[in-house]
Scaffold this active site. Structure first.
Site, PDB file in Angstrom:
ATOM      1  N   GLU A   2      -1.633  23.744 -28.723  1.00 35.01           N
ATOM      2  CA  GLU A   2      -1.704  22.595 -27.818  1.00 35.01           C
ATOM      3  C   GLU A   2      -3.109  22.444 -27.234  1.00 35.01           C
ATOM      4  O   GLU A   2      -3.296  22.478 -26.014  1.00 35.01           O
ATOM      5  CB  GLU A   2      -0.715  22.799 -26.660  1.00 35.01           C
ATOM      6  CG  GLU A   2       0.723  23.029 -27.081  1.00 35.01           C
ATOM      7  CD  GLU A   2       1.608  23.494 -25.904  1.00 35.01           C
ATOM      8  OE1 GLU A   2       1.085  23.845 -24.829  1.00 35.01           O
ATOM      9  OE2 GLU A   2       2.838  23.494 -26.089  1.00 35.01           O
TER      10      GLU A   2
ATOM     11  N   GLY B 243      -6.445  20.850 -25.797  1.00 40.95           N
ATOM     12  CA  GLY B 243      -6.891  19.608 -25.170  1.00 40.95           C
ATOM     13  C   GLY B 243      -8.406  19.592 -25.115  1.00 40.95           C
ATOM     14  O   GLY B 243      -9.077  18.872 -25.850  1.00 40.95           O
TER      15      GLY B 243
ATOM     16  N   CYS C  33     -18.022   9.999   0.762  1.00 43.21           N
ATOM     17  CA  CYS C  33     -18.292  10.653   2.044  1.00 43.21           C
ATOM     18  C   CYS C  33     -17.651  12.032   2.113  1.00 43.21           C
ATOM     19  O   CYS C  33     -16.661  12.243   2.815  1.00 43.21           O
ATOM     20  CB  CYS C  33     -17.805   9.764   3.178  1.00 43.21           C
ATOM     21  SG  CYS C  33     -18.575   8.150   3.071  1.00 43.21           S
TER      22      CYS C  33
HETATM   23  C1  LIG Z   1      -3.305  22.004 -19.942  1.00 37.51           C
HETATM   24  C2  LIG Z   1      -2.415  22.529 -20.972  1.00 37.51           C
HETATM   25  C3  LIG Z   1      -2.836  22.585 -22.309  1.00 37.51           C
HETATM   26  C4  LIG Z   1      -4.232  22.219 -22.748  1.00 37.51           C
HETATM   27  O1  LIG Z   1      -5.183  23.142 -22.294  1.00 37.51           O
HETATM   28  P1  LIG Z   1      -6.680  23.077 -22.848  1.00 37.51           P
HETATM   29  O2  LIG Z   1      -7.364  24.180 -22.135  1.00 37.51           O
HETATM   30  O3  LIG Z   1      -7.222  21.752 -22.490  1.00 37.51           O
HETATM   31  O4  LIG Z   1      -6.642  23.302 -24.315  1.00 37.51           O
HETATM   32  C5  LIG Z   1      -1.923  22.991 -23.261  1.00 37.51           C
HETATM   33  N1  LIG Z   1      -0.656  23.345 -22.931  1.00 37.51           N
HETATM   34  C6  LIG Z   1      -0.222  23.326 -21.651  1.00 37.51           C
HETATM   35  C7  LIG Z   1       1.160  23.727 -21.345  1.00 37.51           C
HETATM   36  C8  LIG Z   1      -1.083  22.921 -20.628  1.00 37.51           C
HETATM   37  O5  LIG Z   1      -0.665  22.915 -19.366  1.00 37.51           O
END
Ligand SMILES: *Cc1c(COP(=O)(O)O)cnc(C)c1O
Length: 416
Positions: free
Chosen positions: A274, A276, A343
């Protein structure tokens, strides 16, 4: 300098697009993303797992712009979502429900029902109570919910405390010690079908070892469960691979995949990841204009038109982002704090940067493709930025700059 960013005759280009022109044409502040950068990062993960069954589930919260989701959906990407809103986005962008996994500690009954109706691939369940909710909702709607339990492996990700999620003290996941019993309960629930097992130990990891340690614990549990007749079809290793912001040396996509595959050994179970940040982080810049230069006795400030509401990472995580003038100057550099108009003393984007600047100059804040726009807010009643996607020498507005009417929509004056 970031991938896809280059200097040509004193001006910054992103892919083959002149960023000075982007700033002029679309105004500042604005986020600019590289199509090529995003696609290359996704492909790198996909290729790195080779013929081992796998699905790269992009973590939508890193950057949820519909255009980015649609680029990835076209590649057949999976998606990791953390809300009903993100589910809606993925579906509107053309993502397939059967490729969506749903993470998060606080899924509401409405979100669970929505995801069941759409037929997502898997719920990553974070507590026994959540499992019961999902079971009840599934039975009430004549469905069977596919689930993994998210295990908290008690592994130190060695990252910023706000983005470490795999320690006992964190709110995430199910305690390793309780997991077996909860799996056995899940196996007896009529509204539940066990699909897999899940971990996510944190974000911005710069070493493979914590991932391997987490997988080691997962495999122990899988063995125990299977000896008790609970079949685990997939292993979801979460996200978390880091990127280089300053001088970090994170593993490459290939090193990361190799480390996991090696630990897996002969196991042919499908792997889900997963990521990101490692897909979008180094594929975005934030363009901002210097409004004022202020030279005090002790310090020089460059007051720019982007602020903590546009990019929260510096003040939230003490994050360091390279800041590069879009058009370079030859005058002697000075040390500047790059600050916004909000601010708050915490409203800074960079501190003590050696730059030669004049008012009106445009700066590129680098590596902001992940957790940039998605964390932005309207604090100080500031409209959120425009977002632009570059594709070679072409630019596309993928989100228009907010207007004041957008901001005030839905607010009412109290009727006296
Ligand atoms: C935030 C998150 C990700 C992605 O994390 P990255 O560091 O951006 O790769 C994947 N799985 C879960 C459950 C998350 O909370």
């Amino acid at each position: 300098m970031m991938k896809n960013l280059s200097e040509r005759e004193g001006t910054l280009y992103f892919e083959s697009t002149n960023l000075e022109q982007v700033a002029q044409q679309h105004g500042t502040p604005c986020y600019v993303y590289s199509r090529n950068g995003i696609e290359e990062n996704w492909d790198a993960f996909d290729k790195a797992f080779g013929s081992h069954p796998h699905l790269v589930c992009y973590a939508v919260k890193a950057n949820s712009n519909l255009s980015i989701l649609s680029l990835l959906a076209k590649k057949g990407s999976g998606f990791d979502i953390v809300s009903g809103g993100e589910l809606e986005r993925v579906l509107r962008a053309g993502g397939k429900a059967e490729n969506i996994v749903f993470s998060g500690v606080g899924k509401t009954n409405d979100e669970i029902k929505f995801a069941l109706e759409k037929g997502i691939r898997c719920f990553n369940v974070e507590s026994e109570s959540e499992l019961e909710h999902i079971n009840d909702i599934a039975i009430a709607n004549n469905k069977v919910a596919p689930v993994s339990l998210r295990i908290n492996p008690d592994v130190d990700a060695k990252t910023h405390p706000y983005i470490a999620t795999g320690l006992k003290e964190n709110k995430f996941g199910i305690e390793f010690e309780s997991a077996q019993a909860i799996y056995l309960r899940a196996a007896s629930m009529k509204g539940i079908r066990i699909k897999g097992i899940d971990v996510h130990i944190g974000s911005q990891l710069t070493d493979t070892q914590p991932f391997v340690d987490a997988l080691d614990r997962v495999l122990q549990l899988v063995n125990t469960l299977e000896s008790q007749g609970v079949t685990i079809h997939h292993i979801d290793m979460g996200g978390g691979l880091g990127i280089r912001y300053e001088s970090e040396t994170p593993p490459s996509h290939v090193d990361y995949a190799q480390a996991l595959l090696k630990k897996l050994g002969a196991t042919k179970k499908e792997i889900l990841i997963e990521p990101g940040r490692a897909i979008v982080g180094n594929a975005g810049v934030l363009l901002t204009k210097v409004e004022y230069l202020k030279h005090n006795q002790d310090r020089n400030f460059a007051i720019v038109d982007a602020a903590m509401n546009d990019l929260m990472r510096p003040t939230l995580y003490d994050a360091w982002h390279a800041i590069t003038p879009v058009t370079s100057r030859t005058s002697t550099p000075q040390a500047y704090d790059i600050v916004g108009p909000v601010c708050e003393t915490g409203d800074w984007l960079g501190k003590n940067r050696q730059l030669s600047l004049e008012e009106g100059d445009v700066l590129a804040v680098e590596n902001v493709g992940a957790y940039g726009f998605t964390m932005s807010s309207n604090y100080n009643t500031r409209p959120r930025c425009a977002e632009i996607l570059v594709d070679g020498d072409k630019t596309h507005i993928v989100r228009e700059r907010e207007k004041l009417d957008d901001l005030l929509k839905g607010e009412n004056i109290f009727p006296v």
